[in-house]
Enzyme design. Structure first.
Site, short mmCIF file in Angstrom:
data_model
loop_
_atom_site.label_atom_id
_atom_site.label_comp_id
_atom_site.label_asym_id
_atom_site.label_seq_id
_atom_site.Cartn_x
_atom_site.Cartn_y
_atom_site.Cartn_z
N TYR A 59 -1.47 -3.25 -6.98
CA TYR A 59 -1.31 -4.03 -5.74
C TYR A 59 -2.57 -4.03 -4.87
CZ TYR A 59 -0.19 -5.33 -1.05
OH TYR A 59 -0.25 -5.94 0.17
N GLY A 60 -2.82 -5.15 -4.23
CA GLY A 60 -3.96 -5.42 -3.33
C GLY A 60 -4.69 -4.22 -2.76
N GLY A 61 -4.20 -3.74 -1.62
CA GLY A 61 -4.92 -2.69 -0.90
C GLY A 61 -5.09 -1.39 -1.69
N LYS B 203 -2.87 -11.10 12.28
CA LYS B 203 -4.33 -11.28 12.35
C LYS B 203 -4.74 -12.61 11.73
CE LYS B 203 -6.16 -7.50 10.59
NZ LYS B 203 -4.91 -6.77 10.33
N THR B 204 -4.16 -12.92 10.55
CA THR B 204 -4.54 -14.17 9.87
C THR B 204 -4.17 -15.38 10.73
OG1 THR B 204 -4.22 -13.03 7.78
CG2 THR B 204 -4.34 -15.42 7.68
N HIS C 245 -10.73 -2.69 11.37
CA HIS C 245 -9.63 -3.50 10.85
C HIS C 245 -9.42 -4.68 11.80
CE1 HIS C 245 -5.17 -3.56 9.35
NE2 HIS C 245 -5.94 -4.31 8.61
N ASN D 150 6.23 -8.81 1.78
CA ASN D 150 4.79 -8.56 1.74
C ASN D 150 4.11 -9.40 0.64
OD1 ASN D 150 2.45 -7.22 2.72
ND2 ASN D 150 2.50 -5.81 0.98
N SER E 69 -1.53 -4.11 9.95
CA SER E 69 -1.24 -5.04 8.85
C SER E 69 0.03 -5.84 9.14
CB SER E 69 -1.04 -4.26 7.54
OG SER E 69 -2.18 -3.51 7.27
N ARG F 147 1.84 -12.18 -1.04
CA ARG F 147 0.48 -12.49 -0.58
C ARG F 147 -0.11 -13.71 -1.25
NH1 ARG F 147 -1.84 -8.86 3.46
NH2 ARG F 147 -0.16 -7.36 3.74
N GLY G 33 -0.10 -21.04 18.02
CA GLY G 33 -1.09 -21.90 18.69
C GLY G 33 -1.14 -21.69 20.20
N GLU G 34 -0.02 -21.24 20.78
CA GLU G 34 0.03 -21.03 22.24
C GLU G 34 -0.79 -19.81 22.64
OE1 GLU G 34 1.07 -23.35 23.83
OE2 GLU G 34 2.87 -24.26 22.94
N ARG H 223 2.75 -4.65 17.46
CA ARG H 223 4.05 -5.32 17.51
C ARG H 223 4.97 -4.45 18.35
NH1 ARG H 223 6.62 -8.94 13.73
NH2 ARG H 223 4.69 -9.09 12.53
N ARG I 265 0.84 -1.19 0.00
CA ARG I 265 0.00 0.00 0.00
C ARG I 265 0.88 1.25 0.00
NH1 ARG I 265 -1.86 0.69 4.45
NH2 ARG I 265 -1.27 -1.21 5.50
N CYS J 115 0.69 -8.15 11.34
CA CYS J 115 1.03 -8.38 12.75
C CYS J 115 0.36 -9.64 13.28
CB CYS J 115 0.62 -7.19 13.61
SG CYS J 115 1.67 -5.76 13.37
O1 SAT Z 1 -3.83 -3.32 2.23
S1 SAT Z 1 -3.73 -4.73 1.91
O2 SAT Z 1 -5.06 -5.29 1.83
O3 SAT Z 1 -3.07 -4.87 0.65
C1 SAT Z 1 -2.90 -5.56 3.14
C2 SAT Z 1 -2.93 -4.86 4.42
O4 SAT Z 1 -2.22 -3.87 4.57
O5 SAT Z 1 -3.66 -5.29 5.35
MN MN Z 2 -5.33 -5.55 6.84
#
Ligand code: SAT
Ligand code: MN
Length: 582
Positions: free
Chosen positions: A204-206, A259-260, A233, A369, A255, A371, A496-497, A402, A66, A257
């Site tokens: 790019y994505g975002g 989440k997924t 978010h 980065n 982003s 993806r 997992g912890e 973070r 981004r 950090c």
């Molecule tokens: O912005 S993106 O969706 O490309 C990825 C992110 O920063 O969470």
């Molecule tokens: Mn995000």
């Protein structure tokens, strides 16, 4: 199908951008396959033999993240964009965009991509139409949203228009490049008063998938404030204890950090189960019972690949076995993908994200980065309620960033207002998800710094206001998986912890776990650490001198918002300062 209500707008964009062809996307599998085949022919996509219906591609080296410096909120008044957003007057921006977009799609196909953010039929879902000249965007939007002309059928309400161009018109017979983009003229402009989006120069994505950050966060946050809900978010997860009781939690981290990874966690504690509703964005509304309910506006994951492995996130690894697009990862000779932290040695003959043989001396094989884009439905732990049009009821809100020091592993806010203060106080070390210096600490309130479509001070006030509306509010927590010891090593194993922390939160929200009051909030009196060798005292330590510095830092940060800074949060800051000096 009757598209006449949208046709006037589409005609206007055709007249401005002058594409060679117009393609109305039906969202079918056949259409996806046809566009993918075309991109294979043009050498943008490479099919991956080892993963059914999956493709590899790499971007221009200057189009990998981004670009916050080119992202604008064009409210009528500058003050309404606030001190954390770039601003330009709407009329001036429209002039600039007219010049940029004039003839920008010459020689290209213009795709019209209608999409729905949120489950079809949900009262909380919203419709957008993205016009784009990037087939890569079309394929990603097919995975990330409910996409295609049929979603417009029978709808009479409004939609969020978005226009996207890679910004590289083609002359007759001019050969295209695999990843056209125009980094020198990038512009991502949002018009909150018109609910419209214009994005130029990046694929790019975002920057380019307009349903994601542009609509579901920046535009949606403005709508949410007007309509009395929250666009955040945040990941959404379901967690079930060994007795079969289930709760839902949302968590906001900046982003890249984790989440997924948290959203798809494989618990190390026996009998606990985590299921995933979403990994990036939550739309939260109050239900008739006064509780907060969350839907995930997206239908796929646009996740960071490096660091993802069978150890760190086995569910993500299962999710990306087929029907997945990989952008800027490395590619193996036998038609598979590879990245740093995938859990296996790099095989010989690796092709790096730059498209040639990998030379380890020149940097990582996959861009940090890089993806994957994959459908949520392929996640083995996709929550059975993920498509519930009413959403899932939320018991806890978690903030985090973070931070190598200062912030303990977990603490709980005293009450909603204090919790909003915790959200406002999030800072995090920068990652590769945005252009910028990796590792520098920056304030990222609510992990929304790059995504709030209006004045962040007003956004804080909106959160405070939401707390007055309901009696069934979730409790608010702050976590930090990234604290390091004196030896520079992480104090907490993570992944997992992290279920041990979720367990404490789960039990706190049932009034079952005990806590100790500290100046910053409630700390766990104990955590389930069975079978784990960690220094709990150190990881929960609240260092008064560190925190006094933190207060000083926050005091000067909050001044940025001047009279838009809610007094309730300044009161919380004073309270914290006082408790630290006792
Ligand atoms: O912005 S993106 O969706 O490309 C990825 C992110 O920063 O969470
Ligand atoms: Mn995000």
């Amino acid at each position: 199908m009757n598209i006449s209500q949208y046709q006037t707008w589409i005609d206007e964009i055709v007249a401005l951008c002058k594409p060679s062809r117009v393609h109305l996307c039906d969202g079918s599998e056949e259409e996806y396959d046809r566009i993918a085949a075309l991109m294979v022919k043009q050498h943008t996509l490479i099919p991956l033999k080892k993963r059914p219906s999956s493709f590899w591609c790499h971007s221009d080296p200057d189009d990998v993240a981004r670009v916050e410096e080119c992202t604008f909120i064009c409210s009528e008044q500058k003050i309404d964009a606030g001190p954390t957003n770039n601003w330009c007057a709407p009329r001036e921006m429209h002039e600039r965009l007219k010049t940029l977009f004039s003839g920008c799609m010459q020689g290209r196909t213009m795709y019209v991509v209608p999409y729905c953010m949120g489950p079809i039929g949900s009262p909380y879902s919203k419709i957008g139409i993205e016009i784009t000249d990037s087939p890569y965007v079309v394929l990603n939007m097919k995975i990330m949203t409910r996409m295609g002309m049929p979603i417009l059928q029978g709808r009479s309400g409004g939609f969020v228009p978005g226009v996207h161009s890679v910004g590289v018109p083609l002359k007759p017979h001019q050969q295209d490049v695999p990843w056209p983009c125009n980094p020198k003229q990038r512009m991502i402009a949002h018009f909150p008063d018109e609910s419209s989006i214009w994005s130029f120069g990046s694929g790019y994505g975002g920057n380019a998938l307009l349903g994601k950050k542009c609509f579901a966060l920046r535009i949606a946050s403005v709508l949410a404030r007007k309509e009395g809900w929250l666009a955040e978010h945040m990941l959404i997860l379901g967690i079930t204890n060994p007795q079969g009781q289930k709760k839902y939690m949302v968590a906001a981290f900046p982003s890249a950090c984790g989440k997924t990874n948290l959203a798809m966690l494989t618990p190390t504690l026996p009998g606990w189960k985590v299921e995933c509703v979403g990994d990036d964005i939550a739309w939260l509304h109050f239900g008739a019972d006064g509780r907060l309910y969350a839907i995930n506006p997206e239908a796929g994951y646009f996740g960071v690949a490096p660091g993802t492995s069978m150890k760190t996130n086995p569910n993500a690894m299962q999710t990306i076995r087929k029907n997945t697009l990989f952008t800027n990862v490395a590619r193996t000779l036998d038609g598979d993908v590879w990245w740093e932290g995938i859990g296996q040695e790099a095989p010989p003959g690796l092709i790096s994200w730059l498209g040639g043989p990998w030379d380890p001396k020149k940097g990582p094989a996959a861009h940090p980065n890089a993806r994957f884009t994959a459908p949520s439905s392929q996640n083995p732990i996709y929550d059975p309620e993920a498509e519930n049009p009413q959403g899932v009821p939320i018991s806890a809100v978690i903030f985090g960033g973070r931070r190598g020091s200062v912030i303990p592993l977990i603490y709980e806010s005293f009450h909603w207002q204090h919790g909003v203060f915790l959200g406002a106080s999030v800072s995090s070390e920068m990652t590769a998800a945005a252009k910028g210096k990796i590792g520098t600490l920056r304030h990222d309130p609510f992990a929304m710094l790059p995504f709030c479509g209006y004045n962040m001070g007003d956004y804080f006030a909106h959160w405070l206001e939401m707390g007055k509306r309901s009696k069934g509010l979730p409790r608010i927590y702050y976590v930090n998986w990234f604290r390091k010891g004196a030896d520079g090593q992480y104090l907490w194993p993570g992944f997992g912890e992290n279920v041990r922390v979720l367990k404490w939160i789960f039990e706190r929200t049932s009034n079952l776990a005990s806590a100790e009051q500290s100046p910053i909030g409630y700390l766990p009196a104990a955590l389930d650490l069975s079978g784990l060798d960690v220094d709990l005292r150190e990881i929960l330590r609240v260092d008064l001198a560190d925190w006094q510095r933190e207060v000083q830092e926050l005091t000067s940060y909050f001044q940025l918002f001047k009279d838009r800074m809610p007094s309730a949060l300044l009161e919380e800051l004073r309270g914290l300062k006082q408790r630290l000096s006792l």
